[in-house]
Structures are given as C-alpha cells and as structure tokens.
Write an enzyme that holds these catalytic residues in place. Structure first.
Site: not given
Length: 226
Positions: A9-11, A14
């Site tokens: 995951v990046s954020t 999300q």
C-alpha cells in the site's frame, strides 16, 4: 509449488478503501489454499510507491526468484506489484517467460503458467501504464486551466502576482510585472542571465522575498513567462 506472496500500500486512503495490507494478505492466503500452492511467506512494502523498483520488499521478491527459492509469486493486483510497465516486463522476461516462476494476480484472474496468461499479462501491464499517464495528463491540464484562470495551484505565490484576500486567486503586482518586462527586454537584447541579474541588482530591484537576483531566479522568470 513453493509460493511467495507480495502486498503493498502507498497511502492510508488505499487502506480505507479495502486494499489494506491485511486485506491483501487474507485474499492471497485464500487463493493459495484454493490452488494448493505452498505459501512460504508474504512480503510487504508499506507506504511505498509502485512506480519505484527500489522497494525493499520488491527487491526481495526479485532475489528469491533469481535464486530459484520460489516457483510462484501471488499478488493482489498488477498495480500493487508495480506501476511501471518496464519493471513488470523485465520481471516477466527474466523469470516468467523461461518458466522459472509463475505469476498469479488475484484482481485480474491472471495465471502465467499458460502462453495466454503471459500474453494477457503484457497487455494489462501496458493498459495500467496508459491509465497512469492519462491521469498525469489530466492533472497537468487541470493545473494549466487554473493558472490561466488566475487561480493559485499550490506552492509559493509566483513573482509578478499577489494572493487575493480569499486566498484562492492571484492578482497582478504592477511593480513586479514591470520587472518581468525589463527581464524580457534585456533577454531580447541578448543579455545573459547573469548580466540580467547584475542589471537588476545594480538598479535596486529585488526579488519577491527582498533578496538579490541571481541567474537561476532570472531563468525561472523567463521560463514562466514563455
């Protein structure tokens, strides 16, 4: 078949939208149980962009595949694995095409153990990159429109403008606009950037922050005005 899972995951957004690390992990475990794959580990990259290939987890996956310690890689989706078509196709060419590793993607119902699966992987990778490039273009077009409408788009207020009382729109600063015209006129007379900066400093003109001019600041003004 020894299998490794990969999640990312990046954020925080999300995670809130249902693709959290835990959610991806549980789906990968269920898939491996269904396909009778021996899941030996699940490697994760938390808060990492899919556009970068230097992610620790991603590099660990590559190392395991290179050493032939795993025979399959299971991911939640291609976009979780990587958002770079180049990186994905490099992975396919190095490990999938020669049969070293099979890649399974849950969201795309992808299994590269067949020629059709490998072909579909390349098609979907290209489509993912096209979508990302279109998002970039739409964002750029939106910012250009805001600039043309005199709206602030973030960052410092550009030289030649002041921020209006509502904090959203820009109004021309007459004095600074005059300096911009001087810069353009001197450039038209073939003055170098350093020569223009020297002229401005010699005549008592200062930057928006009240400092002296240099060639970098002059070049920035000319690029913005072009």
């Amino acid at each position: 078949m020894k299998t490794i899972g990969y999640i990312r995951v990046s954020t925080t957004r999300q995670a809130a939208e249902g693709v959290s690390l835990d959610s991806q992990k549980s789906k990968i475990r269920a898939y491996c149980d269904l396909k009778d794959l021996e899941l030996v580990d699940i490697i994760s990259d938390a808060g990492k962009s899919g556009k970068r290939a230097d992610r620790e987890g991603f590099q660990e996956i590559l190392s395991l595949c290179k050493s032939k310690e795993v025979e399959a890689v299971v991911i939640y989706s291609l976009s979780r694995f990587t958002r770079s078509t180049r990186d994905l196709l490099d992975f396919v060419d190095r490990f999938v095409i020669n049969g070293t590793v099979t890649l399974h993607s849950l969201s795309e119902s992808l299994d590269t153990s067949s020629p059709t699966g490998r072909f579909m992987l390349k098609v979907m990778a290209a489509m993912n990159e096209l979508e990302r490039e279109q998002i970039v273009e739409r964002t750029k077009a939106s910012l250009d429109y805001k600039r043309e409408a005199g709206e602030k788009t973030g960052g410092d207020v550009p030289f030649g403008f002041d921020l209006s009382e509502d904090g959203k729109t820009l109004t021309e600063n007459i004095q600074e606009q005059g300096i911009i015209r001087i810069i353009e006129e001197l450039k038209g007379k073939k003055y170098s950037l350093n020569a223009i900066a020297k002229f401005l400093n010699g005549h008592g003109y200062s930057t928006k922050k009240g400092s002296t001019w240099n060639h970098v600041q002059v070049g920035r003004i000319l690029r913005r005005a072009s």
